[in-house]
Design a protein around this motif. Structure first.
Motif, PDB file in Angstrom:
ATOM      1  N   HIS A 190      16.007  66.483  50.819  1.00 53.29           N
ATOM      2  CA  HIS A 190      17.444  66.787  50.752  1.00 53.29           C
ATOM      3  C   HIS A 190      18.274  65.600  51.234  1.00 53.29           C
ATOM      4  CE1 HIS A 190      16.503  70.990  50.008  1.00 53.29           C
ATOM      5  NE2 HIS A 190      15.698  70.974  51.041  1.00 53.29           N
ATOM      6  N   TYR A 191      17.859  65.054  52.356  1.00 53.39           N
ATOM      7  CA  TYR A 191      18.634  63.995  53.002  1.00 53.39           C
ATOM      8  C   TYR A 191      18.668  62.730  52.148  1.00 53.39           C
ATOM      9  CZ  TYR A 191      20.063  60.751  56.704  1.00 53.39           C
ATOM     10  OH  TYR A 191      20.722  59.808  57.448  1.00 53.39           O
ATOM     11  N   LEU A 192      17.506  62.326  51.651  1.00 51.98           N
ATOM     12  CA  LEU A 192      17.444  61.088  50.870  1.00 51.98           C
ATOM     13  C   LEU A 192      18.225  61.231  49.564  1.00 51.98           C
ATOM     14  CD1 LEU A 192      13.730  60.087  51.557  1.00 51.98           C
ATOM     15  CD2 LEU A 192      15.786  59.027  52.498  1.00 51.98           C
ATOM     16  N   SER A 193      18.192  62.444  49.013  1.00 53.40           N
ATOM     17  CA  SER A 193      18.957  62.706  47.800  1.00 53.40           C
ATOM     18  C   SER A 193      20.456  62.577  48.089  1.00 53.40           C
ATOM     19  CB  SER A 193      18.594  64.118  47.321  1.00 53.40           C
ATOM     20  OG  SER A 193      19.323  64.433  46.198  1.00 53.40           O
ATOM     21  N   PRO A 205      27.514  61.379  70.791  1.00 51.07           N
ATOM     22  CA  PRO A 205      27.598  62.086  69.506  1.00 51.07           C
ATOM     23  C   PRO A 205      28.126  63.503  69.705  1.00 51.07           C
ATOM     24  CG  PRO A 205      25.325  61.996  70.257  1.00 51.07           C
ATOM     25  CD  PRO A 205      26.117  61.154  71.212  1.00 51.07           C
ATOM     26  N   LYS A 206      28.890  63.964  68.730  1.00 48.97           N
ATOM     27  CA  LYS A 206      29.554  65.271  68.887  1.00 48.97           C
ATOM     28  C   LYS A 206      28.573  66.435  68.909  1.00 48.97           C
ATOM     29  CE  LYS A 206      34.116  64.123  67.146  1.00 48.97           C
ATOM     30  NZ  LYS A 206      34.240  63.088  66.154  1.00 48.97           N
ATOM     31  N   PHE A 207      27.366  66.227  68.355  1.00 46.80           N
ATOM     32  CA  PHE A 207      26.449  67.368  68.297  1.00 46.80           C
ATOM     33  C   PHE A 207      25.800  67.700  69.644  1.00 46.80           C
ATOM     34  CE2 PHE A 207      22.372  65.125  68.220  1.00 46.80           C
ATOM     35  CZ  PHE A 207      22.695  63.872  67.717  1.00 46.80           C
ATOM     36  N   TRP A 208      26.066  66.891  70.665  1.00 49.09           N
ATOM     37  CA  TRP A 208      25.627  67.222  72.030  1.00 49.09           C
ATOM     38  C   TRP A 208      26.873  67.334  72.910  1.00 49.09           C
ATOM     39  CZ3 TRP A 208      21.042  69.033  72.797  1.00 49.09           C
ATOM     40  CH2 TRP A 208      19.904  68.495  72.203  1.00 49.09           C
ATOM     41  N   ASP A 209      27.215  68.537  73.366  1.00 50.03           N
ATOM     42  CA  ASP A 209      28.458  68.664  74.139  1.00 50.03           C
ATOM     43  C   ASP A 209      28.377  68.024  75.523  1.00 50.03           C
ATOM     44  OD1 ASP A 209      26.799  70.510  75.262  1.00 50.03           O
ATOM     45  OD2 ASP A 209      28.043  72.272  74.834  1.00 50.03           O
ATOM     46  N   PHE A 261      17.693  67.702  65.856  1.00 50.12           N
ATOM     47  CA  PHE A 261      16.999  66.531  65.306  1.00 50.12           C
ATOM     48  C   PHE A 261      17.589  66.174  63.940  1.00 50.12           C
ATOM     49  CE2 PHE A 261      12.841  64.578  63.712  1.00 50.12           C
ATOM     50  CZ  PHE A 261      13.029  63.402  64.414  1.00 50.12           C
ATOM     51  N   MET A 262      17.881  67.207  63.150  1.00 48.53           N
ATOM     52  CA  MET A 262      18.511  66.953  61.847  1.00 48.53           C
ATOM     53  C   MET A 262      19.910  66.368  62.040  1.00 48.53           C
ATOM     54  SD  MET A 262      17.318  70.053  59.373  1.00 48.53           S
ATOM     55  CE  MET A 262      15.602  70.482  59.107  1.00 48.53           C
ATOM     56  N   GLU A 263      20.608  66.839  63.059  1.00 48.78           N
ATOM     57  CA  GLU A 263      21.940  66.286  63.364  1.00 48.78           C
ATOM     58  C   GLU A 263      21.824  64.799  63.719  1.00 48.78           C
ATOM     59  OE1 GLU A 263      24.821  67.846  63.223  1.00 48.78           O
ATOM     60  OE2 GLU A 263      24.556  69.970  63.714  1.00 48.78           O
ATOM     61  N   ALA A 264      20.730  64.469  64.421  1.00 51.82           N
ATOM     62  CA  ALA A 264      20.526  63.062  64.797  1.00 51.82           C
ATOM     63  C   ALA A 264      20.403  62.201  63.545  1.00 51.82           C
ATOM     64  CB  ALA A 264      19.284  62.933  65.676  1.00 51.82           C
ATOM     65  N   TYR A 265      19.630  62.675  62.576  1.00 51.12           N
ATOM     66  CA  TYR A 265      19.535  61.942  61.305  1.00 51.12           C
ATOM     67  C   TYR A 265      20.895  61.894  60.604  1.00 51.12           C
ATOM     68  CZ  TYR A 265      14.652  60.704  60.556  1.00 51.12           C
ATOM     69  OH  TYR A 265      13.435  60.091  60.609  1.00 51.12           O
ATOM     70  N   ASN A 266      21.600  62.996  60.679  1.00 50.67           N
ATOM     71  CA  ASN A 266      22.874  63.082  59.976  1.00 50.67           C
ATOM     72  C   ASN A 266      23.891  62.071  60.510  1.00 50.67           C
ATOM     73  OD1 ASN A 266      23.850  64.552  57.764  1.00 50.67           O
ATOM     74  ND2 ASN A 266      25.369  65.533  59.069  1.00 50.67           N
ATOM     75  N   GLN A 267      23.708  61.701  61.763  1.00 53.61           N
ATOM     76  CA  GLN A 267      24.601  60.721  62.375  1.00 53.61           C
ATOM     77  C   GLN A 267      24.611  59.417  61.564  1.00 53.61           C
ATOM     78  OE1 GLN A 267      26.261  61.927  64.833  1.00 53.61           O
ATOM     79  NE2 GLN A 267      27.255  60.183  65.808  1.00 53.61           N
ATOM     80  N   ALA A 287      29.540  66.051  55.052  1.00 61.93           N
ATOM     81  CA  ALA A 287      28.537  65.327  55.840  1.00 61.93           C
ATOM     82  C   ALA A 287      27.767  66.279  56.752  1.00 61.93           C
ATOM     83  CB  ALA A 287      29.211  64.244  56.659  1.00 61.93           C
ATOM     84  N   GLU A 288      27.506  67.464  56.237  1.00 60.78           N
ATOM     85  CA  GLU A 288      26.776  68.446  57.055  1.00 60.78           C
ATOM     86  C   GLU A 288      25.273  68.286  56.860  1.00 60.78           C
ATOM     87  OE1 GLU A 288      28.406  70.534  59.091  1.00 60.78           O
ATOM     88  OE2 GLU A 288      30.253  69.568  58.416  1.00 60.78           O
ATOM     89  N   VAL A 289      24.515  68.804  57.836  1.00 61.56           N
ATOM     90  CA  VAL A 289      23.052  68.879  57.695  1.00 61.56           C
ATOM     91  C   VAL A 289      22.751  69.776  56.492  1.00 61.56           C
ATOM     92  CG1 VAL A 289      20.964  69.838  58.741  1.00 61.56           C
ATOM     93  CG2 VAL A 289      22.548  68.505  60.132  1.00 61.56           C
ATOM     94  N   PRO A 290      21.841  69.374  55.590  1.00 63.85           N
ATOM     95  CA  PRO A 290      21.569  70.189  54.400  1.00 63.85           C
ATOM     96  C   PRO A 290      21.122  71.607  54.774  1.00 63.85           C
ATOM     97  CG  PRO A 290      20.366  68.103  54.317  1.00 63.85           C
ATOM     98  CD  PRO A 290      21.037  68.168  55.645  1.00 63.85           C
TER      99      PRO A 290
END
Lengths: 111, 363
Positions: free
Chosen positions: B45-48, B202-206, B294-300, B313-316
């Protein structure tokens, strides 16, 4: 020190010598804390052990090599580390005082 | 332009060489939080999505160098290639697109590194002169200063704390927030290694809100014989401690000089405090929560590209759904078990096997 028989040998992963009280097999879920100045003895390390890694004066692990997590972290922190001892968590007991020689890969028991 | 088959052969061999040294288990043992398996759920999903982002930017007229700049730093871009080893689709059309994407990544890396594959064991982003000039803008602390041993000690604490903090945020892919580069040579024969940390909030860690800074750069000066080596992913691959070879350093937090003992101590303590709070939070997460992070980390990595292209730009969601329902369990287990035999093979054989794992031209 050189004439003493080491209690454990492993791969020298980060140089230096440190003496401290052993805390074995700490798990992230454990309630107890490693005392500041303690030697963290674990099968391996993970980032979940951050509070413990930052308090330890030396690291000793059962598994791993020169590029293992514990080795890399110890080199960054500038503390001695011996990895790949195979049986550190078996031989070392909580409260024992040991000397970790990260340059040679030796762990000695202190009197 | 990456057009030749040999360019891609070299790329996948460089990846294999970076990985063959030790089992991944030893490099980043993840069994306690095990996010690594979610790469199998994410990769297709991500690479696509990433390929579509880049295609759209190209159609919008973006120059390759400007697209490269959206990745911020080359090691972050190189991290994307890690997912090539976790692709599960055998669809020929999809794999052809991955070949195109690999070529594009190689072109992008060529814009960012002096040597795109770090083939000589250096990760050079600057010209030698740039590095020397950079030093003139900093307050350098050197071995002739008072209390050098204490200075070295606090520096090691800062560097170690930043390292574990970056792992806490980004798990095994902490190259997403750090770029170590060099070595650059000084006229004195000494060498400079730059350790640049960025995106530390990063915003995904408060819990990161409490960190009083977002970037930190340490410029370390080492004796000429210090062995400073990098792999393709921009990871330091030296196995010897560099602390003993340190002859000077400068540290900046944001754009402010922070080379004095008080400032460094303050940075170390505040980072350790936030990291400890974060570790306690991470320990309380469920498996699914950890995987999502972890997916959020990649999404960064993807967010700046997706935003520039005007896309979500959301996690798939599909990746999350598959992961929650363990739909690729057998693929993950088969992949892990296939690596058990590697220990019996020679170095070149292991490299050949690993290169094939990452190469989308191989079925």
């Amino acid at each position: 020190m050189n004439e003493r028989e080491p209690l454990l040998t492993g791969i020298p992963a980060s140089p230096g010598i440190a003496i401290g009280e052993v805390v074995v097999g700490l798990r992230p879920s454990a309630k107890r804390e490693i005392p500041r100045g303690g030697v963290l003895v674990s099968r391996f390390t993970t980032p979940l052990l951050i509070p413990e890694l930052l308090r330890a004066v030396a690291l000793v692990t059962d598994v791993g090599g020169a590029m293992s997590h514990a080795a890399v972290i110890a080199r960054e922190l500038g503390i001695p580390c011996v990895v790949g001892t195979e049986k550190a968590t078996e031989i070392l007991k909580d409260g024992m005082v040991v000397c970790v020689d990260g340059s040679k890969g030796y762990v000695y028991q202190e009197e | 332009m990456c057009t030749k088959r040999s360019d891609l052969d070299s790329l996948f061999l460089a990846i294999a060489r970076a990985l063959h040294g030790e089992p991944p288990f030893f490099i980043w043992p993840a069994p306690l939080s095990t996010p690594a398996e979610c790469e199998f759920y994410l990769a297709d999903h991500y690479l696509s999505q990433l390929r579509d982002d880049i295609s759209l930017l190209e159609k919008q007229g973006w120059e390759i160098a400007n697209i490269a700049a959206l990745f911020k730093h080359p090691s972050r871009l190189a991290q994307v290639l890690w997912l090539f080893g976790h692709v599960t689709s055998a669809d020929k059309g999809f794999r052809d697109k991955l070949v195109e994407l690999a070529c594009t990544i190689l072109d992008l890396l060529s814009c960012m590194r002096k040597e795109p594959l770090n083939a000589s064991g250096k990760n050079l982003l600057w010209a030698q002169d740039e590095a020397r000039n950079f030093l003139t803008t900093c307050d350098v602390v050197n071995s002739r200063c008072n209390a050098w041993d204490q200075q070295k000690q606090i520096l090691a604490r800062v560097e170690g704390t930043l390292w574990v903090y970056s792992e806490l945020l980004y798990f095994s892919i902490h190259e997403v927030c750090k770029e170590f580069h060099g070595p650059y040579e000084l006229e004195s024969g000494e060498q400079i290694l730059v350790r640049h940390y960025y995106d530390l909030k990063p915003k995904f860690w408060d819990f990161t809100e409490a960190l009083p800074y977002e970037t930190c750069t340490v410029v370390d000066i080492y004796e000429g014989d210090a062995r400073i080596c990098f792999d393709f992913f921009g990871r330091l691959s030296s196995t010897e401690s560099l602390v003993g070879k340190l002859s000077g350093f400068a540290m900046m937090v944001g754009k402010h000089d922070c080379s004095d003992w008080e400032c460094m101590k303050s940075v170390q303590e505040s980072t350790a405090e936030v990291a400890t709070r974060g570790a306690l939070k991470l320990r309380a997460l469920t498996r699914v929560d950890v995987m999502q992070k972890f997916m959020e980390a990649y999404n960064q990595i993807r967010i700046p590209l997706a935003e520039a292209a005007g896309r979500e730009a959301e996690v798939p969601e599909d990746a999350m759904e598959d992961m929650i329902h363990d739909r690729k369990r057998s693929i993950v287990e088969e992949a892990y078990s296939s690596f058990h035999g590697l220990a019996q093979l020679s170095k070149s054989e292991v490299e050949a096997v690993l290169a094939r794992v990452f190469d989308p031209r191989v079925d």
